[in-house]
Structure formats: C-alpha cells, structure tokens
Design a protein around this motif. Structure first.
Motif, short mmCIF file in Angstrom:
data_model
loop_
_atom_site.label_atom_id
_atom_site.label_comp_id
_atom_site.label_asym_id
_atom_site.label_seq_id
_atom_site.Cartn_x
_atom_site.Cartn_y
_atom_site.Cartn_z
N PRO A 160 0.83 -1.21 0.00
CA PRO A 160 0.00 0.00 0.00
C PRO A 160 0.86 1.26 0.00
O PRO A 160 2.05 1.22 0.32
CB PRO A 160 -0.81 -0.13 1.29
CG PRO A 160 0.01 -1.01 2.17
CD PRO A 160 0.71 -1.97 1.25
N ASP A 164 -1.21 5.44 3.36
CA ASP A 164 -2.44 4.67 3.56
C ASP A 164 -2.82 4.73 5.04
O ASP A 164 -2.04 4.32 5.90
CB ASP A 164 -2.23 3.22 3.13
CG ASP A 164 -3.52 2.41 3.09
OD1 ASP A 164 -4.35 2.57 4.00
OD2 ASP A 164 -3.69 1.61 2.15
N PRO A 165 -3.99 5.26 5.39
CA PRO A 165 -4.35 5.42 6.80
C PRO A 165 -4.42 4.11 7.57
O PRO A 165 -4.30 4.10 8.80
CB PRO A 165 -5.72 6.11 6.75
CG PRO A 165 -6.25 5.81 5.38
CD PRO A 165 -5.05 5.75 4.49
N ARG A 166 -4.57 3.00 6.88
CA ARG A 166 -4.63 1.72 7.57
C ARG A 166 -3.30 1.37 8.24
O ARG A 166 -3.26 0.65 9.24
CB ARG A 166 -5.03 0.61 6.60
CG ARG A 166 -6.42 0.76 6.01
CD ARG A 166 -6.69 -0.33 4.98
NE ARG A 166 -5.75 -0.26 3.86
CZ ARG A 166 -5.69 -1.15 2.87
NH1 ARG A 166 -6.53 -2.17 2.86
NH2 ARG A 166 -4.81 -1.02 1.89
N LEU A 167 -2.20 1.90 7.69
CA LEU A 167 -0.89 1.61 8.26
C LEU A 167 -0.66 2.35 9.58
O LEU A 167 0.22 1.98 10.36
CB LEU A 167 0.21 2.00 7.26
CG LEU A 167 0.18 1.26 5.92
CD1 LEU A 167 1.29 1.78 5.01
CD2 LEU A 167 0.31 -0.24 6.12
N ARG A 169 -3.18 2.85 11.81
CA ARG A 169 -4.39 2.60 12.60
C ARG A 169 -4.08 2.52 14.09
O ARG A 169 -2.99 2.11 14.50
CB ARG A 169 -5.07 1.32 12.13
CG ARG A 169 -4.27 0.05 12.39
CD ARG A 169 -4.91 -1.14 11.71
NE ARG A 169 -4.20 -2.39 12.00
CZ ARG A 169 -4.46 -3.55 11.40
NH1 ARG A 169 -5.40 -3.61 10.46
NH2 ARG A 169 -3.79 -4.64 11.74
N ARG A 175 -10.41 0.65 19.68
CA ARG A 175 -11.42 0.97 18.66
C ARG A 175 -12.72 0.22 18.94
O ARG A 175 -12.68 -0.95 19.32
CB ARG A 175 -10.91 0.61 17.26
CG ARG A 175 -9.56 1.20 16.91
CD ARG A 175 -9.29 1.12 15.42
NE ARG A 175 -9.41 -0.20 14.85
CZ ARG A 175 -8.40 -1.04 14.64
NH1 ARG A 175 -7.18 -0.69 14.97
NH2 ARG A 175 -8.60 -2.22 14.09
N THR A 183 -13.06 -7.00 12.26
CA THR A 183 -12.49 -7.15 10.92
C THR A 183 -11.09 -6.55 10.89
O THR A 183 -10.74 -5.71 11.72
CB THR A 183 -13.35 -6.46 9.85
OG1 THR A 183 -13.44 -5.05 10.16
CG2 THR A 183 -14.74 -7.06 9.79
N ASP A 184 -10.29 -7.00 9.93
CA ASP A 184 -8.95 -6.47 9.70
C ASP A 184 -8.83 -6.26 8.19
O ASP A 184 -8.56 -7.20 7.44
CB ASP A 184 -7.89 -7.44 10.21
CG ASP A 184 -6.47 -6.90 10.09
OD1 ASP A 184 -6.26 -5.95 9.31
OD2 ASP A 184 -5.56 -7.44 10.76
N ASP A 185 -9.03 -5.02 7.75
CA ASP A 185 -9.02 -4.73 6.31
C ASP A 185 -7.69 -5.07 5.66
O ASP A 185 -7.64 -5.54 4.52
CB ASP A 185 -9.36 -3.25 6.07
CG ASP A 185 -10.79 -2.91 6.47
OD1 ASP A 185 -11.60 -3.85 6.59
OD2 ASP A 185 -11.08 -1.71 6.67
N LEU A 186 -6.59 -4.82 6.37
CA LEU A 186 -5.28 -5.12 5.81
C LEU A 186 -5.10 -6.63 5.63
O LEU A 186 -4.66 -7.09 4.58
CB LEU A 186 -4.18 -4.57 6.71
CG LEU A 186 -3.92 -3.06 6.63
CD1 LEU A 186 -2.96 -2.64 7.73
CD2 LEU A 186 -3.35 -2.69 5.26
N PRO A 210 -1.93 -8.99 14.03
CA PRO A 210 -3.04 -8.80 13.10
C PRO A 210 -3.96 -10.01 13.12
O PRO A 210 -3.75 -10.96 13.90
CB PRO A 210 -2.32 -8.66 11.75
CG PRO A 210 -1.11 -9.54 11.91
CD PRO A 210 -0.69 -9.41 13.36
#
Length: 254
Positions: A160, A164-167, A169, A175, A183-186, A210
């Motif tokens: 990515p 990328d904001p997921r990195l 998180r 959260r 869930t884990d989008d990555l 993860p």
C-alpha cells in the motif's frame, strides 16, 4: 431430564409465549456462559456490578501468567473481548492456549543476554519472517517507542501507499468493534501489520498481532516472534491484538 410428548409441547409453548412477550417489550436478554471469578471480600464496583475497573485486569493477568507457567509451551494472548450495547470500546480478554497433543504453541527458546533494543528486535524479526520466504516492509510507527512491520505472505499482493491510513491505525483494543464483528481490512487484502513496542518503564516487549485466517501461518509467525525475542535477549513478548484463528486441536477459548 426426560419429557413426555405432551410435556414437551407445553414447554415449547411456554417458551414461545415468553419469547413473544420479551420481543413485544423491546428487551434484549444476555446469557452468560463463562465461569466468573470474583473477590468475595471486595465491595468495590468492579467486583459487584461493573465489568471493568480497579486492579481486576492486573489480577487476571497475574493468574493467567501463573497458569501459563504451569503449562510450558502454552500461549497467553491479550485479545479483544466482547463489547455490549452502550459501551464505547471492547472489554479486555485473556486467553491461554495449549495443544492437546502436548506440542508447544509458543516454542520454548533460551534467551541470550543482550540490552533491550527496539530497532535490533524489529530487524531480527524481519529477518526471521524473510527467512520463511515472505516479504517484509517497515512502516512508520505511531510513537517513538513503537516500530511497525508489514508482512506479505503472497508476493503478488501490492504494497500500500506510505500514506495509507490503515498503516497508522490505532490499536484494536482502543477501537469500537463494528456491529458486524471484528475485521482487519489489511489482513483481508493479504497484508499483516505488526506493531512492536518496548515500554519506557522496562524491557517488556509487546506485539500487537493482526488477524490470521489460517492456523499454519499463525503458528509460523509465533515461531518467528519467539526466535527474534530470544535472540535479542528479550523475555516472552506480551501478545495483544486480534484473536487467533480457531485451532481445533487447542485447549483454549474459541
């Protein structure tokens, strides 16, 4: 308990009336199924009617660590617990995992004598993961005492963008859990993000894990984590983050 046909019909009818009455009142009933540990001498809220607070988590951690020590090769995970309506974030959850066949889940390794060094630990872990034939990339951590590593087990998965904001998180423990479940989008995209940290108060390593879909990859990662910590002179890391994949051979939470 045995029931006659007429008794069973009457019981089922009573349950149906009860369920209809509960639904008509707009109520939700939660049924607990876990053993509950309490302090019978305490009168503080966390031991009477509140889920969290006080030294409850610290005492649970001490109990879990003692149990883990009694079962060499077992795995202690501090993962996301349940989140009930009205709560801002999920509760904590401690799980102790061991194999029924006696094989270790967390491989025991001798610990070398070395000063705590976050960068050395991160580099050693990256080398262990790369040695499995996987691709590893370093990404920016959220704090000075944190390093993040991105694992790609499939070389065809694209890295990515750095922004990328997921990195970046926040920890999953902080959260809210989505209504549809954790869930884990990555991870769903084939990218596994690890956050490594060494708290300022002492060389107690911590790793946020993860989500993993398969047991084989999860166990291989644990072997890499154990080897990297031991080679860097660090004690067993405190493993946090997502729950593990279901392990049918495990004596542990499901």
């Amino acid at each position: 308990m045995s029931r006659t046909d007429s008794g069973a019909a009457a019981f089922d009818a009573a349950v149906a009336r009860h369920d209809a009455d509960v639904a008509a009142r707009g109520l939700t009933i939660w049924v607990g199924s876990e053993p509950t540990f309490t302090d019978r001498a305490a009168q503080s809220p966390e031991w009477l009617n509140q889920a969290l607070g006080g030294d409850k988590e610290a005492r649970a951690q001490t109990l879990a660590e003692r149990l883990c020590a009694r079962f060499p090769g077992s795995l202690l995970l501090h993962t996301v617990g349940r989140q009930y309506p009205g709560e801002e974030r999920p509760r904590w959850n401690l799980g102790l995992y061991r194999r029924r066949d006696g094989r270790p889940v967390w491989p025991p390794r001798p610990v070398a004598e070395a000063p705590a060094d976050l960068d050395a630990w991160t580099a050693t872990l990256a080398a262990e993961l790369t040695g499995r034939g996987w691709h590893v990339d370093a990404v920016a951590g959220a704090a000075a005492c944190e390093r993040r590593v991105l694992l790609r087990t499939d070389p065809g998965v694209a890295m990515p963008a750095p922004d990328d904001p997921r990195l970046a998180r926040a920890p999953v423990h902080t959260r809210p859990t989505p209504a549809g479940g954790l869930t884990d989008d990555l991870a769903a995209a084939g990218l596994h993000l690890f956050a490594l940290s060494l708290p300022d108060e002492g060389p107690v390593p911590a790793v946020e894990l993860p989500m993993f879909a398969d047991v084989a990859t999860f166990l291989a990662v644990l072997e890499c984590l154990a080897a990297a910590a031991a080679d860097c002179g660090l004690p067993r890391p405190r493993l946090t983050g997502y729950p593990p994949p279901w392990m049918p051979w495990s004596n542990g939470p499901r």
